[in-house]
Scaffold this active site. Sequence first.
Site, mmCIF file in Angstrom:
data_model
loop_
_atom_site.group_PDB
_atom_site.id
_atom_site.type_symbol
_atom_site.label_atom_id
_atom_site.label_comp_id
_atom_site.label_asym_id
_atom_site.label_seq_id
_atom_site.Cartn_x
_atom_site.Cartn_y
_atom_site.Cartn_z
ATOM 1 N N ASP A 25 13.109 -4.171 -6.335
ATOM 2 C CA ASP A 25 13.507 -4.990 -5.185
ATOM 3 C C ASP A 25 13.751 -6.477 -6.003
ATOM 4 O O ASP A 25 13.179 -7.632 -5.859
ATOM 5 C CB ASP A 25 12.177 -5.329 -4.548
ATOM 6 C CG ASP A 25 11.717 -4.087 -3.781
ATOM 7 O OD1 ASP A 25 12.256 -3.515 -2.696
ATOM 8 O OD2 ASP A 25 10.723 -3.392 -4.201
ATOM 9 N N LEU B 167 0.349 3.556 -2.383
ATOM 10 C CA LEU B 167 0.947 3.349 -3.465
ATOM 11 C C LEU B 167 1.468 4.627 -4.045
ATOM 12 O O LEU B 167 0.742 5.873 -4.067
ATOM 13 C CB LEU B 167 -0.562 2.902 -4.152
ATOM 14 C CG LEU B 167 -0.993 1.757 -3.775
ATOM 15 C CD1 LEU B 167 -2.234 1.317 -4.685
ATOM 16 C CD2 LEU B 167 -0.029 0.570 -3.619
ATOM 17 N N HIS B 168 2.168 4.569 -4.941
ATOM 18 C CA HIS B 168 2.958 5.647 -5.764
ATOM 19 C C HIS B 168 3.065 5.267 -7.354
ATOM 20 O O HIS B 168 2.553 4.123 -7.498
ATOM 21 C CB HIS B 168 4.657 6.028 -5.107
ATOM 22 C CG HIS B 168 5.171 4.692 -5.048
ATOM 23 N ND1 HIS B 168 5.622 4.168 -6.167
ATOM 24 C CD2 HIS B 168 5.963 4.155 -4.090
ATOM 25 C CE1 HIS B 168 6.574 2.948 -5.755
ATOM 26 N NE2 HIS B 168 6.409 2.944 -4.438
ATOM 27 N N GLY C 73 0.848 -1.124 -0.179
ATOM 28 C CA GLY C 73 -0.185 0.021 -0.065
ATOM 29 C C GLY C 73 0.741 1.474 -0.117
ATOM 30 O O GLY C 73 2.174 1.181 -0.340
ATOM 31 N N GLN D 197 7.937 -9.729 7.690
ATOM 32 C CA GLN D 197 9.023 -9.435 7.047
ATOM 33 C C GLN D 197 9.803 -8.164 7.689
ATOM 34 O O GLN D 197 10.584 -7.736 6.901
ATOM 35 C CB GLN D 197 8.634 -9.257 5.554
ATOM 36 C CG GLN D 197 7.766 -8.255 5.190
ATOM 37 C CD GLN D 197 7.096 -8.147 3.734
ATOM 38 O OE1 GLN D 197 6.283 -8.865 3.637
ATOM 39 N NE2 GLN D 197 7.851 -7.290 2.952
ATOM 40 N N ARG E 63 9.172 4.505 1.272
ATOM 41 C CA ARG E 63 10.031 5.107 2.200
ATOM 42 C C ARG E 63 10.722 6.322 2.017
ATOM 43 O O ARG E 63 11.413 6.828 2.931
ATOM 44 C CB ARG E 63 11.030 3.721 2.652
ATOM 45 C CG ARG E 63 10.249 2.623 3.435
ATOM 46 C CD ARG E 63 11.504 1.834 3.932
ATOM 47 N NE ARG E 63 10.928 0.662 4.795
ATOM 48 C CZ ARG E 63 10.479 -0.694 4.311
ATOM 49 N NH1 ARG E 63 10.749 -0.907 3.009
ATOM 50 N NH2 ARG E 63 10.006 -1.252 5.337
ATOM 51 N N HIS F 46 3.982 1.588 -8.194
ATOM 52 C CA HIS F 46 2.906 0.510 -8.138
ATOM 53 C C HIS F 46 1.993 0.549 -9.278
ATOM 54 O O HIS F 46 1.505 -0.472 -9.704
ATOM 55 C CB HIS F 46 2.253 0.616 -6.735
ATOM 56 C CG HIS F 46 3.051 0.463 -5.484
ATOM 57 N ND1 HIS F 46 3.333 1.625 -4.665
ATOM 58 C CD2 HIS F 46 3.410 -0.482 -4.992
ATOM 59 C CE1 HIS F 46 4.048 1.215 -3.568
ATOM 60 N NE2 HIS F 46 4.097 -0.096 -3.874
ATOM 61 N N SER G 92 9.836 5.046 -3.769
ATOM 62 C CA SER G 92 9.423 4.265 -2.701
ATOM 63 C C SER G 92 8.651 4.595 -1.751
ATOM 64 O O SER G 92 8.907 5.886 -1.686
ATOM 65 C CB SER G 92 10.794 3.774 -2.119
ATOM 66 O OG SER G 92 10.821 3.180 -0.966
#
Length: 288
Positions: free
Chosen positions: A152, A33-34, A31, A61, A189, A37, A187
Amino acid sequence: MQTFHSVAGIRTQVARWRAAGERVALVPTMGNLHPGHIDLVDHARELAPRTVVSIFVNPTQFGPREDFGAYPRTLEEDQARLRAAGADALFAPTLEEVYPRGAEQATRVEVPRISDILCGHFRPGHFQGVAQIVAKLFNMVQPDVAVFGEKDRQQLTVVRWMAEDLNIPVQIAGVPTIRDPDGLAMSSRNAYLTPAERAVAATLYRMLSASVDRLRAGERDYAAIERAATEALAAAGFRPEYFRVLRAADFGEPGPSDGKLVVVAAAWLGRARLIDNLVVDLETGRLL
Ligand code: AMP
């Protein structure tokens, strides 16, 4: 676009589509979302007439000192984005639906070696959690094809090998990384970066590109390339975890006959842990 919170709900919908002869693609996400995605959703829609996006922030994870609690959760905005992107269904299960006996007692899934190097070395248990949740999502949704980002790349390899090893009948598709104009890989993050950090964040991409240029120019002293990039990142204010030149196929140490190499890195910048990679074909000099 309908949202499903239960396994029974999404299964019934997917079974209907498949009974009508429609292939189903799954895009697993956490989720927030950018555009990266949404690009996966666009690819999924080219691969199958029906696209399911999953949103689940998977606790298994995350390490005990990682950002599971702080991870941005933006379900309503995500729903609007997915509707606009033309997704057919959103699967957003609850923790209880995914781990009814609790995550601690859930069956584990591990792909050896690949899960313990690079990000796996610095995030012990991370790829075991990824393999576990992706295996579960494949069984819960039962897609024909699943779409993952090459940003990733180690995760993509773990997922490919897991599906192969467990004979899960799903095709795995990888999608090139979507970047901001200065090269920073998008990302969720990146939201942790301050404006000052954001201004230097693309140094990570620039060092990957500079390393690829050295490989293209014929340099094969991988350790020297890694050292130069690590020092440049530290000088720019990063705390590098690793910066490696490896064989693209399996992240092994490259030998003279290996034609495709991956330059792969992880580095902290402030509160954000950034990862990125580039793959180069040494014969043609092209990025793959
Ligand atoms: P996440 O929500 O971060 O777990 O990511 C969900 C999926 O989106 C994964 O397959 C990621 O590799 C992919 N993804 C994340 N960022 C990007 C990006 N900038 N470009 C392409 N795919 C991405």
